[in-house]
Design a protein around this motif. Structure first.
Motif, PDB file in Angstrom:
ATOM      1  N   GLY A 396       0.804  -1.211   0.000  1.00  0.00           N
ATOM      2  CA  GLY A 396       0.000   0.000   0.000  1.00  0.00           C
ATOM      3  C   GLY A 396       0.835   1.257   0.000  1.00  0.00           C
ATOM      4  N   ARG A 397       2.101   1.177   0.462  1.00  0.00           N
ATOM      5  CA  ARG A 397       2.992   2.320   0.346  1.00  0.00           C
ATOM      6  C   ARG A 397       3.535   2.402  -1.073  1.00  0.00           C
ATOM      7  NH1 ARG A 397       5.380   4.730   4.933  1.00  0.00           N
ATOM      8  NH2 ARG A 397       4.614   3.891   6.893  1.00  0.00           N
ATOM      9  N   ARG A 398       4.088   3.559  -1.421  1.00  0.00           N
ATOM     10  CA  ARG A 398       4.764   3.687  -2.704  1.00  0.00           C
ATOM     11  C   ARG A 398       6.210   3.230  -2.542  1.00  0.00           C
ATOM     12  NH1 ARG A 398       5.346   8.593  -4.670  1.00  0.00           N
ATOM     13  NH2 ARG A 398       5.108   8.099  -6.875  1.00  0.00           N
ATOM     14  N   VAL A 399       6.787   2.798  -3.644  1.00  0.00           N
ATOM     15  CA  VAL A 399       8.101   2.161  -3.591  1.00  0.00           C
ATOM     16  C   VAL A 399       9.188   3.132  -3.159  1.00  0.00           C
ATOM     17  CG1 VAL A 399       8.796   2.578  -5.985  1.00  0.00           C
ATOM     18  CG2 VAL A 399       9.537   0.473  -4.818  1.00  0.00           C
ATOM     19  N   VAL A 400       8.928   4.451  -3.218  1.00  0.00           N
ATOM     20  CA  VAL A 400       9.946   5.403  -2.767  1.00  0.00           C
ATOM     21  C   VAL A 400      10.270   5.212  -1.287  1.00  0.00           C
ATOM     22  CG1 VAL A 400       9.486   7.151  -4.526  1.00  0.00           C
ATOM     23  CG2 VAL A 400       8.178   7.180  -2.383  1.00  0.00           C
ATOM     24  N   ALA A 401       9.418   4.513  -0.544  1.00  0.00           N
ATOM     25  CA  ALA A 401       9.720   4.213   0.858  1.00  0.00           C
ATOM     26  C   ALA A 401      10.979   3.363   0.980  1.00  0.00           C
ATOM     27  CB  ALA A 401       8.548   3.504   1.523  1.00  0.00           C
ATOM     28  N   LEU A 402      11.353   2.668  -0.095  1.00  0.00           N
ATOM     29  CA  LEU A 402      12.545   1.812  -0.084  1.00  0.00           C
ATOM     30  C   LEU A 402      13.723   2.441  -0.829  1.00  0.00           C
ATOM     31  CD1 LEU A 402      10.899  -1.676  -0.766  1.00  0.00           C
ATOM     32  CD2 LEU A 402      11.555  -0.671   1.435  1.00  0.00           C
ATOM     33  N   ILE A 403      13.557   3.664  -1.308  1.00  0.00           N
ATOM     34  CA  ILE A 403      14.605   4.315  -2.092  1.00  0.00           C
ATOM     35  C   ILE A 403      15.230   5.424  -1.254  1.00  0.00           C
ATOM     36  CG2 ILE A 403      15.075   5.689  -4.160  1.00  0.00           C
ATOM     37  CD1 ILE A 403      12.763   4.217  -5.496  1.00  0.00           C
ATOM     38  N   PRO A 404      16.554   5.437  -1.109  1.00  0.00           N
ATOM     39  CA  PRO A 404      17.194   6.517  -0.342  1.00  0.00           C
ATOM     40  C   PRO A 404      16.751   7.885  -0.847  1.00  0.00           C
ATOM     41  CG  PRO A 404      18.788   4.804  -0.835  1.00  0.00           C
ATOM     42  CD  PRO A 404      17.537   4.449  -1.600  1.00  0.00           C
ATOM     43  N   PRO A 405      16.473   8.827   0.044  1.00  0.00           N
ATOM     44  CA  PRO A 405      15.944  10.131  -0.366  1.00  0.00           C
ATOM     45  C   PRO A 405      16.741  10.827  -1.460  1.00  0.00           C
ATOM     46  CG  PRO A 405      15.775   9.900   2.007  1.00  0.00           C
ATOM     47  CD  PRO A 405      16.538   8.703   1.514  1.00  0.00           C
ATOM     48  N   ALA A 406      18.066  10.717  -1.414  1.00  0.00           N
ATOM     49  CA  ALA A 406      18.881  11.415  -2.404  1.00  0.00           C
ATOM     50  C   ALA A 406      18.691  10.859  -3.809  1.00  0.00           C
ATOM     51  CB  ALA A 406      20.356  11.328  -2.015  1.00  0.00           C
ATOM     52  N   LEU A 407      18.139   9.656  -3.935  1.00  0.00           N
ATOM     53  CA  LEU A 407      17.964   9.024  -5.246  1.00  0.00           C
ATOM     54  C   LEU A 407      16.534   9.100  -5.745  1.00  0.00           C
ATOM     55  CD1 LEU A 407      20.074   5.775  -4.670  1.00  0.00           C
ATOM     56  CD2 LEU A 407      20.833   8.001  -5.540  1.00  0.00           C
ATOM     57  N   ARG A 408      15.629   9.625  -4.941  1.00  0.00           N
ATOM     58  CA  ARG A 408      14.209   9.531  -5.302  1.00  0.00           C
ATOM     59  C   ARG A 408      13.867  10.335  -6.541  1.00  0.00           C
ATOM     60  NH1 ARG A 408      11.005   9.572   0.559  1.00  0.00           N
ATOM     61  NH2 ARG A 408      11.989   7.650   1.332  1.00  0.00           N
ATOM     62  N   GLU A 409      14.405  11.546  -6.655  1.00  0.00           N
ATOM     63  CA  GLU A 409      14.053  12.382  -7.794  1.00  0.00           C
ATOM     64  C   GLU A 409      14.469  11.727  -9.107  1.00  0.00           C
ATOM     65  OE1 GLU A 409      15.698  16.455  -9.553  1.00  0.00           O
ATOM     66  OE2 GLU A 409      14.895  16.667  -7.519  1.00  0.00           O
ATOM     67  N   ALA A 410      15.687  11.209  -9.172  1.00  0.00           N
ATOM     68  CA  ALA A 410      16.140  10.544 -10.394  1.00  0.00           C
ATOM     69  C   ALA A 410      15.294   9.308 -10.677  1.00  0.00           C
ATOM     70  CB  ALA A 410      17.608  10.159 -10.269  1.00  0.00           C
ATOM     71  N   HIS A 411      14.925   8.567  -9.618  1.00  0.00           N
ATOM     72  CA  HIS A 411      14.103   7.382  -9.825  1.00  0.00           C
ATOM     73  C   HIS A 411      12.743   7.740 -10.396  1.00  0.00           C
ATOM     74  CE1 HIS A 411      11.560   3.899  -9.054  1.00  0.00           C
ATOM     75  NE2 HIS A 411      10.769   4.719  -8.379  1.00  0.00           N
TER      76      HIS A 411
END
Length: 477
Positions: A396-411
């Motif tokens: 139910g969460r979005r996958v950005v919960a597992l992505i380090p914050p510094a990488l989220r924008e590029a992802h």
């Protein structure tokens, strides 16, 4: 006009308003003219090409559109004239994008085509001649992947402090006074993906409205918003990309995000209502996309947020409110899914994941399954535990919960671009990436991402993830 060429060419012309119904009327004109001339073999190509040109004029020129057809013994010429002096420029979109295809498809189905500028506008034209054979599927697919033309602002005047054109003067009367708007911390990588998504939505919305009530969408104000500030933000983002010293090296060899930038715009008061109209139109398009009524998929949460921020900054600063910087894509608000899963979709997901779960149990591999809204729809319990979560907490969460914050924008920019174009640098390629632990540290993992589909045809993304044995975990600063 007789087929043997006797007599003058058959000529037809119509003047159309720049609204969603213009393309339909243009198709009827060329169909009737070619039918009367006995050139039915050219009708399909002519209808496709004139639809593209008239739709582009309605979307971007926002002036009346004149469509002319001349049928000669050996060829037909179709001209689409508008009264906006901005000429088309090339822009590259990927092979599955739902926008930006106009001139390549026109070139693929016609014998010749081009654009001619004039002091009061431009004429975009194409010609049809008898061919020995129709273009092959390979030729059409090659055209589908070419760089495209679309209307943009002309090059900015370098003497203007904001990089924009100086205020126009009409009939000796100065244009409305301009006011400075400062956009602080624009994320270039994210905005490039955002604008590509907007272009797809707005084009499809225009075509959708051609046969339906407009629902209050003001396409003229939408185009004014694009010309007055959206294109300027796009140009700044593209310039930042061009001037980057080298492709930003991200983790695992993937492209990283460009640094944020500040942009000063000198805008007329009308840009405020136009920004509101752009928001309304995109909200309408997002709603239709969520309902499956457009080809484009709904935008990622960050994509919607950054366009809302730009539009709201334009509106508020024109009301003398101080600027507010973009807060970035690192916030917890983006981790929560905004979409509910209906029972039918849930059943299709369960069926699609049955084999995935069996494979995970057999091989001991952990997986995360993600839908096109970036929502986690399933996760292997063992993997969740290794990352400090219970499986039920992640679903139910979005996958950005597992992505380090510094990488989220590029992802999110890469994922959004993939959904718009079908292109991806990561699908099927083994990667070594940091994955975010529930306690904030980064866990180095082997990652393999694959795409599959449910029985309903919806895309599903499977990330097979395994922590690297013996790799140290780091704590972000």
């Amino acid at each position: 006009m007789s087929p043997d060429g006797a007599g003058a060419p058959l000529s037809r012309r119509v003047v159309l308003a720049p609204d969603p119904g213009a393309a339909r009327l243009a198709r009827a004109l060329v169909r009737e003219a070619l039918g009367e001339a006995g050139r039915e073999e050219w009708v399909d190509a002519a209808e496709l090409a004139v639809s593209e040109l008239v739709t582009n004029a309605a979307l971007h020129a926002r002036t009346r559109v004149e469509v002319g057809v001349e049928v000669h013994p050996q060829h037909a010429r179709v001209e689409v004239r508008d009264f906006n002096t901005v000429l088309p420029v090339q822009r590259h979109y990927g092979e599955q994008a739902t926008t930006g295809r106009g001139m390549a498809l026109v070139a693929a189905v016609s014998s010749d085509c081009g654009v001619t500028g004039s002091p009061d506008g431009k004429v975009v034209w194409f010609e049809l001649r008898t061919r020995r054979e129709e273009p092959s599927a390979e030729e059409l697919l090659a055209a589908w992947d070419e760089e495209q033309w679309r209307s943009e602002e002309s090059d900015p005047d370098p003497r203007s402090p904001s990089g924009q054109q100086p205020a126009a003067v009409a009939g000796g009367v100065p244009a409305a006074p301009l006011q400075r708007v400062r956009l602080l911390g624009i994320p270039p990588t994210l905005w490039l993906a955002t604008r590509q998504h907007h272009d797809a939505l707005l084009r499809e919305l225009t075509l959708y409205l051609a046969t339906r009530d407009g629902g209050g969408v003001d396409l003229a104000e939408v185009e004014f918003a694009r010309q007055s500030f959206s294109n300027a933000v796009l140009a700044a983002a593209e310039q930042a990309r061009r001037e980057a010293p080298a492709p930003a090296a991200g983790v695992g060899g993937l492209p990283g995000a460009l640094d944020p930038l500040d942009l000063d715009l000198d805008l007329p008061a009308r840009a405020g209502p136009a920004a509101a109209a752009l928001q309304d139109a995109l909200d309408t398009a997002e709603r239709l996309a969520r309902g499956g009524e457009l080809l484009a998929l709904p935008g990622q949460a960050e994509v919607v947020a950054v366009r809302d921020w730009v539009c709201e900054q334009v509106q508020s600063q024109l009301q003398r409110v101080p600027p507010r910087a973009w807060q970035g894509a690192r916030h917890e608000q983006f981790e929560t899914s905004a979409h509910e899963v209906d029972p039918g979709t849930a059943a299709a997901l369960d069926a699609a994941l049955r084999g995935v779960r069996e494979d995970a149990q057999r091989t001991g591999r952990g997986f995360v399954a993600v839908d096109t809204s970036s929502r986690i729809v399933a996760v292997d319990a063992g993997l969740a535990a290794a990352l400090g979560w219970a499986a039920g907490e992640l679903v139910g969460r979005r996958v950005v919960a597992l992505i380090p914050p510094a990488l989220r924008e590029a992802h999110i920019a890469g994922f959004s671009r993939h959904l718009s174009t079908g292109r991806s640098h990561v699908l099927g390629s083994p990667l070594v990436l940091p994955v975010l632990h529930a306690r904030g540290r980064e866990v180095t993992c082997d990652v393999l991402i694959e795409r599959t589909a449910t029985s309903a045809g919806r895309s599903l993304y499977l990330a097979w993830i395994a922590p690297v044995a013996g790799a140290g975990a780091s704590t972000p600063s």
